[in-house]
Every structure is written in C-alpha cells, then in structure tokens.
Design an enzyme around this catalytic site. Structure first.
Site, PDB file in Angstrom:
ATOM      1  N   GLU A   1       9.695  15.681  15.791  1.00  0.00           N
ATOM      2  CA  GLU A   1      10.126  15.522  14.408  1.00  0.00           C
ATOM      3  C   GLU A   1       9.361  16.506  13.522  1.00  0.00           C
ATOM      4  O   GLU A   1       8.139  16.441  13.418  1.00  0.00           O
ATOM      5  CB  GLU A   1       9.873  14.093  13.928  1.00  0.00           C
ATOM      6  CG  GLU A   1      10.406  13.834  12.535  1.00  0.00           C
ATOM      7  CD  GLU A   1      10.169  12.404  12.065  1.00  0.00           C
ATOM      8  OE1 GLU A   1      11.038  11.855  11.372  1.00  0.00           O
ATOM      9  OE2 GLU A   1       9.114  11.840  12.402  1.00  0.00           O
TER      10      GLU A   1
ATOM     11  N   LYS B   1       0.848  -1.186   0.000  1.00  0.00           N
ATOM     12  CA  LYS B   1       0.000   0.000   0.000  1.00  0.00           C
ATOM     13  C   LYS B   1       0.883   1.235   0.000  1.00  0.00           C
ATOM     14  O   LYS B   1       1.518   1.550   0.990  1.00  0.00           O
ATOM     15  CB  LYS B   1      -0.910  -0.005   1.230  1.00  0.00           C
ATOM     16  CG  LYS B   1      -2.217   0.773   1.070  1.00  0.00           C
ATOM     17  CD  LYS B   1      -2.100   2.265   1.069  1.00  0.00           C
ATOM     18  CE  LYS B   1      -1.767   2.860   2.417  1.00  0.00           C
ATOM     19  NZ  LYS B   1      -1.790   4.366   2.347  1.00  0.00           N
TER      20      LYS B   1
ATOM     21  N   GLU C   1       9.864   0.957  10.834  1.00  0.00           N
ATOM     22  CA  GLU C   1      10.896   1.984  10.658  1.00  0.00           C
ATOM     23  C   GLU C   1      10.170   3.317  10.763  1.00  0.00           C
ATOM     24  O   GLU C   1       9.441   3.706   9.865  1.00  0.00           O
ATOM     25  CB  GLU C   1      11.597   1.803   9.309  1.00  0.00           C
ATOM     26  CG  GLU C   1      12.910   2.553   9.214  1.00  0.00           C
ATOM     27  CD  GLU C   1      12.744   3.937   8.615  1.00  0.00           C
ATOM     28  OE1 GLU C   1      12.725   4.913   9.407  1.00  0.00           O
ATOM     29  OE2 GLU C   1      12.631   4.045   7.393  1.00  0.00           O
TER      30      GLU C   1
END
Length: 477
Positions: free
Chosen positions: A388, A183, A257
C-alpha cells in the site's frame, strides 16, 4: 485542444479561528496534559505551525476513560428519542459550521478545499443524521428486541479523513448508548478538537465524548486501558495487528478497518471516458490517501493503449498546489514521513523495471508534494503492485479474460475494495461474486453513503462501519 488558464481562487482562512494552543477535552472541559507535554500540528502545504496541542499520557487517558464510565450510566439510560435529539443537533451544527470546518481540515490535512467542502463535510453531517435516525429504532435493527450498549468505546482514527472518520466512529457509538474516548491522529488533531466544541455547543452531557490528543503511545494507552469495553481502529495494518494482539484474551470487542490495495478492473466494453474519470477519482482523490484507493488498474489488453492515452491526457489537466485554492485537484502529502514512504516505493518501482510516467508539474517549493504518477509494465511481483503506497501513484497491469482479472485482483493480502467497469450487468454480478473485497463498485469508484456498510477481509481488517451493520459493533449482541 485549447488550454484554459485558471486564475487563483483562494478560500479565505479568515472563516476559521485557530487558537495558539489546545488542551485535552475531558469530562466536558479542556485541560492541559498532566505532565504538561505538548506537540505542534503543522500545515503540510506550507510547513507552518498551526497550533500547539496537549499530548495525553497514561494519567490523562485514565481520567478520560473514568469520565466516560461515569457518564455511561446516565447516557445509556436515556430513551432513544432523547439521544437522537443530541445527534440531530450535532449534525445541524456541523452543517452550520461546515465552511469553517472544511477550511480547517484543508489547513491541517493538506487536502483540496473542494474535497473537504463538497465530500467530507456533507458526509460527516449525513452520518450523524443517519445514526440519529437509528437511536430510537434499535429494537428493529435485527439484534434482538432490547439490544444493550457495550459501555466505553476507545476509538483511534487516522489522518486521511480526520473529521469523517470521527463521524464514522462517534455517531453509531452515541446512537447505541455508548460513551466515547477518541484519539485523533497526531498530524491532524484540530478538527476533533473543534468537534469537542460542537459537543458543548449542542449541550451534550459531560463525559459522553472525550478527546485525547497525542501520538501512537497515547493510542496504545487507550487500547490497553482496562476500563475500555470496545476498541475501534482505522489505520495501518501493522498497527491493527498490534492492537489485535493487545486486545486478545480480553473481553473487549474489536473492529479494525485497515489498509488496502484495490483493483480497478476495466473491460474492453467499458465506457472509456467514464472509466478514466473513475480511475482518476479512485487513485488521486485526497492525494491517494485513501485506504480503498484504486491503486491497481487492471485493464483488458485490447483496450490498454486507448485507455492509457486517455488517462494520460486527463492526468495532464490535474492541478497540484494550494489546498485552499478551489481549482486545486491534488493537495499536499500529509507529512514528511508519508512523503518519504511514497518516494521510496515509487523509486522501487523504477528499480524493479516498471516504466514511470508523470505529467509536467511544477510543485510548490515549501510543503510536502508528490506529482500524480503512473507506472506501466507492472507485474504482480513488483512492490508497487503489492504494498500500500497511500499516495497518488497508480500501477497498471493487464489481463485477457475475466478469470485472469479475478486471479490478479485477489492476489493481494488485502481485501477492502474493488471496482468493475463494463456495460454488462451479468459480468458485474459474476465478477463481484468472485472478488474477495468488502466493497465493490460498478461503473463508479469511491462512492459512499452512511446507509451502506464499509469494511474488508484478510489484512484489511474485520467488522463493518456504516449502515445497520455499523450498529452491531457497539451493541452487546
């Protein structure tokens, strides 16, 4: 210093033919979604609609998983050298079509053509070549004399490196005998759909690779499907945690990840000009849309002024604009949503007392853009030092001793990457031993090789992709 003007150097869009609409790639054929649902993919540089893409629902995901399960028996039974032939063929076709794919990636993603052409596509081909080489050597990989594939791999990839993340996922899965349902990200589905055509061009058996496009709900359906044996995800920590909760208690194998907040550490004996180039590449490559971006610069106090002067001089030379111009250094932000997040965190940095600086930069009037930005006077309590940003924003902190640098570098919930700049090899080794990061670069940054494993600790996820280590996630060991 003389200022050189750069004439426009556009890459032709004529090398890529984007169809007005695309279906789902299931069992070797393109087909509409069962409910007919579609969405548009937009160029972030111009906000123009590039194509209409099918939106997969639960029925479509189920059909794709069933196709992958059906193909698994035949594909996994193929001898390693035979599987390797398909991967080698895919790698060669990627090389042959690299210019077309690079232009497509820059159109759909917003990244500069120099990066998609010179970094992304060579690495994509290299990953397929590398894992093709492993396909007939699995018995010698260190996972037992007869390692077996897991079955059907459900893979969900992000929008920052659409084709490269596809290669990171699909190449080891196929080499080890698994079949795949992938996907791609909602904002960047086109290169995955072009890859589906490459699979047909390479003669890959039907059902070995299936592509289902859609938003987060499509990914959730894939992750939760009982017919999936292995889940691989690259993306945000928030979504990664949700996936871990979904998979918990099942037999599914999982690799994640996730995000990062890397420290790029510059000591007083570092080569300043070389370090500046590494800092620039570490945070402004791909508009900062890099999970391992060096978004925190830790510089030793004694060289702070010298380094910042050189860094600002270099930032003034960066060119922001059309991703298809070969002179462009920084392209478009991938989406309006990501641009809003970058602006929110940058505004928070100013509100919390950090000093904001950006070179004079004329941004295009349409599309999603953010100028390269530097924050000084940053403390570890600032949001811009903790969260982040995933954009072209660099936070600068200082340190006096190596121990202080280690403490500040490790003071983050993430643990994906770090950089060390010094002329002393002993210091590099000592620092690397103490830094809690999965990937540590010395006197360089953002350097990748398919033979080198990549992954993190803590909220940066677990498992490794790339290298021999990347095989383990797709083997029953």
């Amino acid at each position: 210093m003389p200022v050189f003007e750069y004439a426009p150097a556009p890459e032709s869009r004529a090398v890529v033919d984007i169809a007005p609409s695309y279906g789902l790639f299931i069992d070797g054929e393109f087909a509409e979604a069962a409910d007919g649902k579609v969405f548009k993919t937009v160029s972030p540089a111009t906000e123009e609609s590039l194509s209409e893409v099918a939106h997969a629902g639960a029925e479509d995901v189920d059909r794709a998983v069933r196709a992958a399960r059906k193909a698994f028996g035949t594909w996994s039974a193929l001898p390693g050298p035979e599987r390797a032939k398909y991967l080698f063929r895919i790698a060669r076709i990627i090389q042959e079509r690299s210019r077309e794919l690079a232009v497509l990636e820059s159109l759909d993603n917003g990244k500069p053509i120099r990066e998609s052409r010179d970094a992304d596509l060579p690495l994509v081909a290299a990953h397929f070549f590398y894992y093709a080489g492993w396909a007939d050597k699995l018995a010698h990989a260190g996972y037992g004399p007869d390692p077996r594939p897991l079955g059907v791999a459900g893979q969900v990839i992000p929008w920052n490196f659409p084709l490269l993340m596809l290669a990171w996922k699909i190449a080891p899965a196929l080499a080890t005998g698994n079949t795949v349902v992938l996907k791609p990200a909602e904002t960047t589905p086109l290169s995955a759909l072009f890859f589906a055509d490459i699979c047909r061009q390479a003669g890959l058996p039907r059902g070995v690779v299936n592509i289902v496009t859609g938003d987060g709900s499509t990914g959730a359906e894939l992750v939760a499907h009982p017919g999936v044996d292995k889940v691989a995800f690259t993306g945000s920590t928030e979504v990664g945690k949700a996936i871990a909760r979904t998979v918990a208690g099942t037999r599914k194998k999982l690799t994640l990840e996730l995000g990062g907040k890397a420290a790029n550490i510059v000591f007083d004996d570092a080569p300043i000009d070389q370090a500046v180039e590494g800092i620039i590449g570490g945070i402004f490559f791909n508009q900062g849309h890099v999970c391992c971006a060096g978004s925190r610069l830790l510089v030793q106090e004694s060289v702070q002024d010298e380094l910042l002067d050189a860094l600002k001089r270099r930032m003034r030379t960066l060119r922001v604009g059309d991703p298809l111009d070969k002179n462009t250094d920084i392209g478009a932000i991938n989406s309006a949503e990501q641009l809003a997040r970058i602006r929110t965190l940058a505004d928070a940095g100013e509100a919390e007392g950090a000093e904001r600086w950006a070179p004079e930069c004329e941004l295009p009037s349409t599309g999603y853009w953010f100028a390269p930005t530097l924050f000084t006077g940053v403390t570890q309590a600032h949001r811009i030092a903790r969260e982040e940003i995933f954009g072209p924003v660099l936070s600068v902190l200082t340190f006096r001793t190596p121990d202080e640098a280690v403490a500040k570098a490790n003071n983050t919930p993430y643990g994906l990457s770090a950089g060390i700049w010094t002329e002393k090899g002993s210091r590099i080794l000592a620092m690397a031993d103490k830094l809690r990061a999965g990937v540590i670069w010395s006197n360089t940054f953002n350097t990748f090789d398919p033979a080198s494993p990549f992954g993190g600790y803590k909220e940066s996820g677990y498992g490794r992709e790339g290298g021999r280590h990347g095989l383990e996630a797709y083997l029953d060991v």
